[in-house]
Design a protein around this motif. Structure first.
Motif, PDB file in Angstrom:
ATOM      1  N   LEU A  78       0.734  -1.162   0.189  1.00  0.00           N
ATOM      2  CA  LEU A  78      -0.010   0.221  -0.160  1.00  0.00           C
ATOM      3  C   LEU A  78       0.836   1.206  -0.010  1.00  0.00           C
ATOM      4  CD1 LEU A  78      -2.438  -1.517   3.374  1.00  0.00           C
ATOM      5  CD2 LEU A  78      -3.292  -0.905  -0.176  1.00  0.00           C
ATOM      6  N   ARG A  79       0.035   2.863  -0.974  1.00  0.00           N
ATOM      7  CA  ARG A  79       1.183   3.668  -0.720  1.00  0.00           C
ATOM      8  C   ARG A  79      -0.133   4.314  -0.467  1.00  0.00           C
ATOM      9  NH1 ARG A  79       0.425   8.513  -3.687  1.00  0.00           N
ATOM     10  NH2 ARG A  79       2.433   9.752  -3.619  1.00  0.00           N
ATOM     11  N   LEU A  80       0.930   5.356   1.149  1.00  0.00           N
ATOM     12  CA  LEU A  80      -0.065   5.930   1.670  1.00  0.00           C
ATOM     13  C   LEU A  80      -0.003   7.135   1.662  1.00  0.00           C
ATOM     14  CD1 LEU A  80      -0.477   4.380   5.560  1.00  0.00           C
ATOM     15  CD2 LEU A  80      -1.472   3.706   3.595  1.00  0.00           C
ATOM     16  N   ASP A  81      -1.265   8.124   0.384  1.00  0.00           N
ATOM     17  CA  ASP A  81      -0.505   8.884   0.491  1.00  0.00           C
ATOM     18  C   ASP A  81      -0.994  10.174   1.181  1.00  0.00           C
ATOM     19  OD1 ASP A  81      -0.604  10.842  -2.775  1.00  0.00           O
ATOM     20  OD2 ASP A  81      -2.627  11.082  -2.376  1.00  0.00           O
ATOM     21  N   ALA A  82      -0.308  10.798   0.801  1.00  0.00           N
ATOM     22  CA  ALA A  82      -0.541  12.214   2.376  1.00  0.00           C
ATOM     23  C   ALA A  82      -0.982  11.769   3.506  1.00  0.00           C
ATOM     24  CB  ALA A  82      -0.897  13.127   1.919  1.00  0.00           C
ATOM     25  N   PHE A  83       0.024  11.230   4.003  1.00  0.00           N
ATOM     26  CA  PHE A  83      -0.467  10.627   5.419  1.00  0.00           C
ATOM     27  C   PHE A  83      -0.080  11.707   6.424  1.00  0.00           C
ATOM     28  CE2 PHE A  83       4.169   8.996   5.261  1.00  0.00           C
ATOM     29  CZ  PHE A  83       5.072   9.528   6.752  1.00  0.00           C
ATOM     30  N   ILE A  84       0.979  12.535   6.195  1.00  0.00           N
ATOM     31  CA  ILE A  84       1.411  13.715   7.735  1.00  0.00           C
ATOM     32  C   ILE A  84       0.952  14.307   7.460  1.00  0.00           C
ATOM     33  CG2 ILE A  84       3.635  13.034   6.521  1.00  0.00           C
ATOM     34  CD1 ILE A  84       4.070  15.383   5.080  1.00  0.00           C
ATOM     35  N   HIS A  85      -0.598  14.692   6.750  1.00  0.00           N
ATOM     36  CA  HIS A  85      -1.616  15.330   7.395  1.00  0.00           C
ATOM     37  C   HIS A  85      -3.145  15.261   7.178  1.00  0.00           C
ATOM     38  CE1 HIS A  85       0.568  17.809   4.107  1.00  0.00           C
ATOM     39  NE2 HIS A  85       1.182  17.161   3.265  1.00  0.00           N
ATOM     40  N   ILE A  86      -3.276  13.897   7.990  1.00  0.00           N
ATOM     41  CA  ILE A  86      -3.679  13.475   8.660  1.00  0.00           C
ATOM     42  C   ILE A  86      -4.577  14.147   9.999  1.00  0.00           C
ATOM     43  CG2 ILE A  86      -3.581  10.795   7.159  1.00  0.00           C
ATOM     44  CD1 ILE A  86      -3.336   9.802   9.672  1.00  0.00           C
ATOM     45  N   ALA A  87      -3.904  14.938  10.931  1.00  0.00           N
ATOM     46  CA  ALA A  87      -3.983  15.719  11.712  1.00  0.00           C
ATOM     47  C   ALA A  87      -3.992  17.164  11.312  1.00  0.00           C
ATOM     48  CB  ALA A  87      -3.516  15.253  12.745  1.00  0.00           C
ATOM     49  N   LYS A  88      -4.325  17.983  12.352  1.00  0.00           N
ATOM     50  CA  LYS A  88      -4.969  18.971  12.438  1.00  0.00           C
ATOM     51  C   LYS A  88      -5.066  19.750  13.816  1.00  0.00           C
ATOM     52  CE  LYS A  88      -6.552  17.919   7.538  1.00  0.00           C
ATOM     53  NZ  LYS A  88      -6.968  16.777   7.607  1.00  0.00           N
ATOM     54  N   VAL A  89      -4.224  21.142  13.703  1.00  0.00           N
ATOM     55  CA  VAL A  89      -4.186  21.860  15.675  1.00  0.00           C
ATOM     56  C   VAL A  89      -5.882  22.590  15.373  1.00  0.00           C
ATOM     57  CG1 VAL A  89      -1.969  22.233  14.913  1.00  0.00           C
ATOM     58  CG2 VAL A  89      -3.404  23.842  14.075  1.00  0.00           C
ATOM     59  N   ASP A  90      -5.832  22.871  16.428  1.00  0.00           N
ATOM     60  CA  ASP A  90      -7.474  23.868  16.585  1.00  0.00           C
ATOM     61  C   ASP A  90      -7.649  24.156  15.198  1.00  0.00           C
ATOM     62  OD1 ASP A  90      -9.407  25.043  17.142  1.00  0.00           O
ATOM     63  OD2 ASP A  90      -8.344  26.450  19.106  1.00  0.00           O
ATOM     64  N   LEU A  91      -9.084  24.479  14.930  1.00  0.00           N
ATOM     65  CA  LEU A  91      -9.285  24.959  13.445  1.00  0.00           C
ATOM     66  C   LEU A  91      -9.574  26.519  13.436  1.00  0.00           C
ATOM     67  CD1 LEU A  91     -11.543  21.910  11.931  1.00  0.00           C
ATOM     68  CD2 LEU A  91      -9.448  22.212  11.599  1.00  0.00           C
ATOM     69  N   ALA A  92      -9.708  26.905  14.906  1.00  0.00           N
ATOM     70  CA  ALA A  92     -10.051  28.258  14.977  1.00  0.00           C
ATOM     71  C   ALA A  92      -9.041  29.088  14.948  1.00  0.00           C
ATOM     72  CB  ALA A  92     -10.399  28.353  16.028  1.00  0.00           C
ATOM     73  N   GLN A  93      -7.031  28.287  14.537  1.00  0.00           N
ATOM     74  CA  GLN A  93      -6.266  28.762  15.367  1.00  0.00           C
ATOM     75  C   GLN A  93      -5.792  30.006  13.475  1.00  0.00           C
ATOM     76  OE1 GLN A  93      -4.105  29.743  17.801  1.00  0.00           O
ATOM     77  NE2 GLN A  93      -3.457  31.040  15.969  1.00  0.00           N
ATOM     78  N   ASN A  94      -5.803  31.438  13.329  1.00  0.00           N
ATOM     79  CA  ASN A  94      -5.341  31.553  12.274  1.00  0.00           C
ATOM     80  C   ASN A  94      -3.866  31.643  12.038  1.00  0.00           C
ATOM     81  OD1 ASN A  94      -7.347  31.780  11.082  1.00  0.00           O
ATOM     82  ND2 ASN A  94      -7.430  34.291  12.068  1.00  0.00           N
ATOM     83  N   TYR A  95      -2.908  31.312  11.077  1.00  0.00           N
ATOM     84  CA  TYR A  95      -1.294  31.328  11.104  1.00  0.00           C
ATOM     85  C   TYR A  95      -1.096  32.761  11.707  1.00  0.00           C
ATOM     86  CZ  TYR A  95       3.040  29.636   9.424  1.00  0.00           C
ATOM     87  OH  TYR A  95       4.385  28.949   9.661  1.00  0.00           O
TER      88      TYR A  95
END
Length: 441
Positions: A78-95
């Protein structure tokens, strides 16, 4: 409310975006909920590719079921595409950005390589390995550094067998035209930094896992367009990369020496950044044709043309209309090359056969100290030592090799070994092996 709504990421209210994060495909990561709720849905890539909500345990279980569905059909990995992006921080936080920054911004630290990536994937990978122990799991870790690659592939972490990084290829940007955007300007490979990167990945992953070895994929221009300026150099660079310690991945058509397609106009790219670049280049004094040529040489889409099997319509790829149509600078194809002992295809067969020798399968790796015009390394086991030497410039290179009774096993271009001095002509490569028994008196 459907139970599947929480399989995706919705946030915000009153048609307002929850944050200022930007998509890798341009614009915001947020698009309006088509159900008209006033919320937005999250898509780190194209708006037709909403991110799954891996924070939902049901999603994680469902993805395990998807993997096992295919493994039950007998696939090997299996190739796990873009797996490093499955987690995100608090969605209310602006960069954080400057006050003048109004456009969405790529907030990669907020959605790449976060701790929950490993926490959520560990049961997923463990389930696969328990039910299908011989499955090979490779992950696409585009922005991961080498230390994260160790985390993702070390045996005690029970995650993946190998990862793909996009950090191999540092480009030389010193000659860019500052009057136009850098995005689609051709940039030569910075070989000095490339050597540094390669040896760091080789040495750091030694004893941990096998690096992924590649020159191209569907997200970058082809080797023969992006890096190599001749067929000889393309073959020499293949020698350089694939005989290192690691697992080769050869992008389809590379073995034929395929270059990028030439697409006819900006519309063919279906990418809003292309007409913007061409317009800026024209405003700066470039012709439309010159600006389009730059895009064709650097954009990922021209690397995705159909495989060329034969000389029939659409190169034998299909009897219908392929999804991507463009011109090729040459019409080389498998049927033409498969019986030609001097073809690129024949060379790749020879290279792959050489890679199967034990010294290139299990041997240690050591980069020798040479000048910027060459790349020379040793592969060594208890029974054999191999020297791989590649010229990186358009000039003849003289190299001093370690003493030994070497036998040439592969030559690209022109190479001469006299005692311990190896002379390589421009862009050439040579591979020598000494069986250790031969060195005994």
């Amino acid at each position: 409310k459907s139970i599947y709504r929480d399989y995706y990421i919705f946030s915000g209210h009153h048609h307002k975006r929850p944050n200022n994060w930007g998509s890798f495909f341009g614009g915001s990561v947020w698009s309006p909920d088509p159900a008209g709720t006033g919320q937005s849905y999250f898509h780190l890539f194209d708006q037709h590719m909403p991110d799954l909500n891996w924070a939902n345990a049901e999603v994680r279980r469902a993805m395990g079921d998807v993997a096992e569905f295919w493994l039950n059909k007998g696939i090997d990995g299996l190739r796990l595409d873009a797996f490093i992006h499955i987690a995100k921080v608090d969605l209310a936080q602006n960069y954080p950005t400057s006050e003048s920054q109004q456009e969405p911004v790529i907030a990669e630290p907020f959605f790449a390589n976060l701790p929950n990536v490993q926490r959520w994937l560990r049961p997923f990978c463990a389930q696969i390995k328990a039910d299908f122990p011989n499955t090979f799991i490779r992950g696409e870790a585009a922005s991961a550094n080498v230390n994260l690659a160790v985390d993702y592939t070390s045996q005690h972490n029970k995650l993946m067998d190998s990862v793909i990084t996009f950090r191999y290829f540092t480009e030389d940007t010193t000659q860019l035209d500052t009057s136009i955007p850098a995005q689609y300007q051709p940039k030569p490979l910075d070989f000095a930094k490339f050597k540094q990167t390669q040896v760091v990945w080789q040495q750091t992953l030694a004893g941990v896992s096998l690096p992924t070895l590649y020159w191209g994929n569907h997200d970058m221009a082809r080797l023969a367009t992006r890096v190599a300026h001749s067929a000889i150099q393309a073959r020499s660079l293949a020698v350089l990369m694939y005989l290192q310690r690691g697992i080769p991945i050869i992008y389809y058509g590379e073995e034929l020496g395929l270059e990028n397609l030439t697409l006819p106009d900006a519309k063919a790219f279906s990418d809003p950044s292309v007409p913007r670049f061409i317009a800026a280049a024209v405003d700066a004094g470039y012709t439309q044709e010159a600006a389009l040529a730059m895009v064709n040489a650097t954009h990922k889409l021209p690397a995705r043309g159909p495989m060329t099997w034969d000389a029939t319509t659409n190169s034998g790829f299909t009897s219908g209309t392929p999804w991507l149509v463009g011109k090729r600078s040459s019409c080389t194809h498998v049927a033409e090359q498969q019986h030609d002992p001097h073809s690129s295809l024949a060379f790749y067969k020879q290279l792959i056969a050489l890679k199967k020798r034990s010294v290139f399968q299990t041997g240690s790796f050591r980069l020798l100290s040479t000048g910027p015009d060459s790349y020379v390394y040793l592969r060594q086991t208890d029974k054999a030592i191999a020297v791989v030497a590649v010229a990186l410039s358009d000039k003849t290179v003289n190299l001093r090799l370690p003493a030994g009774d070497y036998q040439a096993v592969l030559i690209v271009g022109d190479a001469t070994l006299s005692e311990e001095t190896l002379t390589l002509s421009a862009d050439s490569a040579a591979v020598f092996i000494q069986e250790k028994e031969r060195a005994k008196p």
